[in-house]
Design an enzyme around this catalytic site. Sequence first.
Site, PDB file in Angstrom:
ATOM      1  N   ASP A  63       0.756   7.315   4.341  1.00 31.26           N
ATOM      2  CA  ASP A  63      -0.619   7.417   3.844  1.00 31.26           C
ATOM      3  C   ASP A  63      -1.456   8.296   4.771  1.00 31.26           C
ATOM      4  O   ASP A  63      -1.683   7.932   5.924  1.00 31.26           O
ATOM      5  CB  ASP A  63      -1.228   6.011   3.769  1.00 31.26           C
ATOM      6  CG  ASP A  63      -2.544   5.960   3.018  1.00 31.26           C
ATOM      7  OD1 ASP A  63      -3.271   6.973   3.022  1.00 31.26           O
ATOM      8  OD2 ASP A  63      -2.852   4.903   2.449  1.00 31.26           O
ATOM      9  N   HIS A  90      -0.798   7.321  -0.073  1.00 30.63           N
ATOM     10  CA  HIS A  90      -1.927   6.531  -0.534  1.00 30.63           C
ATOM     11  C   HIS A  90      -1.891   6.425  -2.062  1.00 30.63           C
ATOM     12  O   HIS A  90      -1.356   7.297  -2.747  1.00 30.63           O
ATOM     13  CB  HIS A  90      -3.236   7.197  -0.087  1.00 30.63           C
ATOM     14  CG  HIS A  90      -4.435   6.320  -0.250  1.00 30.63           C
ATOM     15  ND1 HIS A  90      -4.632   5.197   0.525  1.00 30.63           N
ATOM     16  CD2 HIS A  90      -5.499   6.395  -1.097  1.00 30.63           C
ATOM     17  CE1 HIS A  90      -5.770   4.627   0.172  1.00 30.63           C
ATOM     18  NE2 HIS A  90      -6.306   5.327  -0.815  1.00 30.63           N
TER      19      HIS A  90
END
Length: 228
Positions: A165, A196
């Site tokens: 992420d 993400h």
Amino acid sequence: MTTRVDTVGDFDLPVWLPAGGQGPALVLIQEIFGLDDYLRSVAGELAAAGFVVGVPDLFWRTDPGWSSAHDEAGLNASLAVAGEFDAELGLADVVASLAHLRSLPEVTGKAGALGFCLGGSLAYGLAAASDPDAVVSFYGSAVPGQLDLLDRITCPLQFHFGGQDPYLPRDAVAQVEAAVAGRPNVEIHVQEQAGHAFHNHAAPMFHHPEAAAAAWQLATAFLNAHLR
């Protein structure tokens, strides 16, 4: 499955009802993209699984009914809208949504929450600020900076993060892993290959199908175990 829009204070709470008309409650908390096709599909899937699902309109104070595309322009527009968002007031809206769902005649038994991204942070905050029966938090970027809230949380809590992420560095996720270690009410799952918003199938820039499927199986099993 039927849908309607309830009013909670000054904001709308779209509600999805399962085919049977009754079930445990879930507050479904949005990403910065708003109540878009993706979130509607998630609400529909959860309602089809037997939950009464309510989705609070978090941006009602500045951009009521906000929904954006999942391309670069939509992301930038949503980031601008989110920049005006007051997290403390938003959390109060989520707390009010949980209380409203609990009051509904269609809600039988328990009530919890599930949130993605911005909603993942707010779901975590809800677990500390109120009394949900279970909470699932997907990639909430505010979580690593609020680990002190863990001591106030007694309900079952499940975290999901992506190991790649760019908005939530892996070392920050490791801090969460260390903080929840040994806590019997908390579990954490990291999809190491995902970034993400990996569950968002409407956003090609984020979606990771394998990670999404694995995490969703864990999340729905968790909700079924603790809310039914």
